[in-house]
Design an enzyme around this catalytic site. Structure first.
Site, mmCIF file in Angstrom:
data_model
loop_
_atom_site.group_PDB
_atom_site.id
_atom_site.type_symbol
_atom_site.label_atom_id
_atom_site.label_comp_id
_atom_site.label_asym_id
_atom_site.label_seq_id
_atom_site.Cartn_x
_atom_site.Cartn_y
_atom_site.Cartn_z
ATOM 1 N N PHE A 135 -33.897 -0.045 -20.513
ATOM 2 C CA PHE A 135 -35.124 -0.911 -20.105
ATOM 3 C C PHE A 135 -35.298 -2.118 -20.723
ATOM 4 C CE2 PHE A 135 -39.571 -1.354 -20.793
ATOM 5 C CZ PHE A 135 -40.097 -1.224 -19.510
ATOM 6 N N ASP A 219 -31.376 -5.806 -27.762
ATOM 7 C CA ASP A 219 -32.632 -5.616 -27.622
ATOM 8 C C ASP A 219 -33.470 -4.553 -28.592
ATOM 9 O OD1 ASP A 219 -35.245 -4.719 -26.472
ATOM 10 O OD2 ASP A 219 -34.953 -4.617 -24.526
ATOM 11 N N LYS A 248 -43.016 -4.962 -29.706
ATOM 12 C CA LYS A 248 -43.628 -3.693 -30.298
ATOM 13 C C LYS A 248 -43.982 -3.767 -31.685
ATOM 14 C CE LYS A 248 -42.506 -0.758 -26.556
ATOM 15 N NZ LYS A 248 -41.419 -0.985 -25.711
HETATM 16 C C1 LIG Z 1 -41.161 -1.830 -24.360
HETATM 17 C C2 LIG Z 1 -39.850 -2.602 -24.066
HETATM 18 C C3 LIG Z 1 -39.696 -3.664 -23.594
HETATM 19 C C4 LIG Z 1 -40.769 -4.240 -23.039
HETATM 20 O O1 LIG Z 1 -41.645 -4.721 -23.843
HETATM 21 P P1 LIG Z 1 -43.064 -5.083 -23.218
HETATM 22 O O2 LIG Z 1 -44.221 -5.734 -24.454
HETATM 23 O O3 LIG Z 1 -43.819 -3.923 -22.461
HETATM 24 O O4 LIG Z 1 -42.931 -6.246 -22.384
HETATM 25 C C5 LIG Z 1 -38.473 -4.208 -23.544
HETATM 26 N N1 LIG Z 1 -37.431 -3.691 -24.024
HETATM 27 C C6 LIG Z 1 -37.515 -2.549 -24.687
HETATM 28 C C7 LIG Z 1 -36.367 -1.782 -25.438
HETATM 29 C C8 LIG Z 1 -38.732 -1.907 -24.877
HETATM 30 O O5 LIG Z 1 -38.864 -0.712 -25.433
#
Ligand SMILES: *Cc1c(COP(=O)(O)O)cnc(C)c1O
Length: 410
Positions: A135, A219, A248
């Site tokens: 994701f 990521d 986050k």
């Molecule tokens: C939450 C998340 C995203 C996306 O972040 P948003 O602030 O919702 O755009 C991308 N990569 C990972 C691993 C995530 O947990």
């Protein structure tokens, strides 16, 4: 009219029904519109690093709002430069690191995608690899990186050039060659259900990508800011990536994201090649700087490691046939269930005043504030046990209902 009616009528239908209406938070607790208190062990999905309304967060936000909030990226501000230096130091980039600021995880990953394209363009590499079930976000670029066909399908065609490979070192070895610009990976696949990479994956990925001149982009949007018991998840593997993305938890509840580049990858963006109006504004960078400062001052990275271990031990002692074990690291924990009933457990938890979430049908995810201690953990264990009991009871009733549909019809 109830708030449920208002939400059903006025809010976009891309989200499921809101499960509660919260009006206030403090530390690891939330209060709903009826004044009921909940223990928040989801933390806004690994966002509220310091919990709710932490005095450091509140003070930084109020002070910066009264000083300077936004001037555009034609200009620098002290909080922006301080946060860039802090992120470089915590990520260990050394001198040759650079930081691009956006306002969300998706924006950070969009910047990473463009970084990969710039590298690919320079060296004739059209391909970008990501992992199955990964994701990386919901915008069109990051949706292309996301390895979930069901999420992509309604919005096809996807931005081209991205391939999703199985999460094994063998699959990576087979897919990598000199036509690949970048490999993008999460250290722990949070949205997939808190799924760890195979043993040695990041070290192997670093070796293989380096050998082929491929950028390794990690990521860290869910795993960063101390969540896993290191500042960033890649640091457990002792590697140096070419870039990481964060969001986050670094803002502790204020929306901010960033791409942090290492070494040669820091030279790829050129003037005019990327930007954001709000990205790196003084308000957001001041708050994120204060949040990271408090995580460091209060030793919350070590606390995440210790409290994570404590929760894992406590869960191992819960003798429920529903719970089969834990995945994840530090305070990013997936509680694995024997049956795909995470939704029922989450709903039962809410009736007991506990907020958690179903990361996938058979995994309950917890990502509590990094500030939690013995009291919150003891309360969590009690409430979670009660939730399991309630869910088990509800499921038996459901089973009985399933077994007797003829009676209902007759
Ligand atoms: C939450 C998340 C995203 C996306 O972040 P948003 O602030 O919702 O755009 C991308 N990569 C990972 C691993 C995530 O947990």
């Amino acid at each position: 009219m109830s708030w449920q009616d208002d939400a059903g009528r006025d809010l976009v239908r891309s989200f499921g029904e809101r499960m509660a209406m919260f009006v206030r938070g403090e530390g690891a607790y939330l209060w709903d519109d009826a004044g009921r208190r909940y223990l928040d062990f989801l933390g806004g999905i690994a966002v509220n690093s310091l919990g709710h309304a932490h005095p450091v967060f509140v003070e930084a936000l109020a002070r910066q709002a009264a000083t300077l909030t936004h001037v555009s990226n034609y200009f620098a501000t002290p909080p922006q430069l301080q946060l860039a230096a802090t992120l470089k130091r915590l990520a260990g980039t050394g001198e040759r690191g650079r930081v691009y600021f956006g306002n969300s995880g998706a924006e950070a990953n969009e910047a990473a995608f463009k970084l990969a394209r710039l590298h690919g363009r320079e060296s004739g590499r059209p391909r970008i690899l990501t992992l199955e079930n990964a994701f990386h976000g919901r915008t069109m670029g990051t949706l292309a990186l996301t390895g979930k066909p069901a999420m992509q399908e309604p919005f096809s065609p996807m931005v081209p050039g991205v391939e999703h490979i199985p999460v094994t070192i063998e699959a990576l070895e087979a897919a990598l060659d000199d036509t690949v610009a970048a490999l993008v990976v999460e250290p722990i696949q949070g949205e997939a259900g808190v799924v760890e990479l195979p043993e040695g994956y990041l070290a192997a990925a670093r070796e293989l990508t380096s050998a082929h001149g491929v950028l390794l982009i990690v990521d860290e949007i869910q795993t960063g800011a101390g969540r896993t018991g290191a500042w960033f998840g890649f640091q457990h593997a002792g590697i140096t990536p070419d870039a990481i993305t964060v969001a986050k938890g670094i803002g502790g509840g204020f929306p901010i994201g960033a791409l942090i580049t290492f070494g040669d990858a820091s030279e790829l963006f050129f003037p005019g090649s990327h930007g954001s109006t709000f990205g790196g504004n003084a308000l957001g960078t001041a708050v994120a700087g204060a949040v990271l400062g408090e995580i460091e001052r209060a030793g919350l990275v070590a606390n995440a490691a210790a409290r994570g271990a404590q929760i894992r031990d406590a869960i191992a002692d819960i003798h429920s046939p529903l719970v089969t074990g834990c995945r994840g690291q530090g305070l990013l924990i997936g509680i694995a269930l024997a049956r795909p009933v995470a939704g029922a457990v989450v709903a039962a938890a809410q009736t007991h005043g506990l907020i958690v979430n179903a990361a996938n049908p058979s995994t309950v995810r917890i990502a509590p504030p990094l500030t939690i201690g013995d009291d919150e953990i003891a309360e969590f264990v009690d409430l979670f046990q009660a939730s399991l009991a309630t869910a088990t009871e509800a499921l038996l009733l459901d089973d009985a209902a399933d077994a007797a549909p003829a009676k209902v019809n007759a």
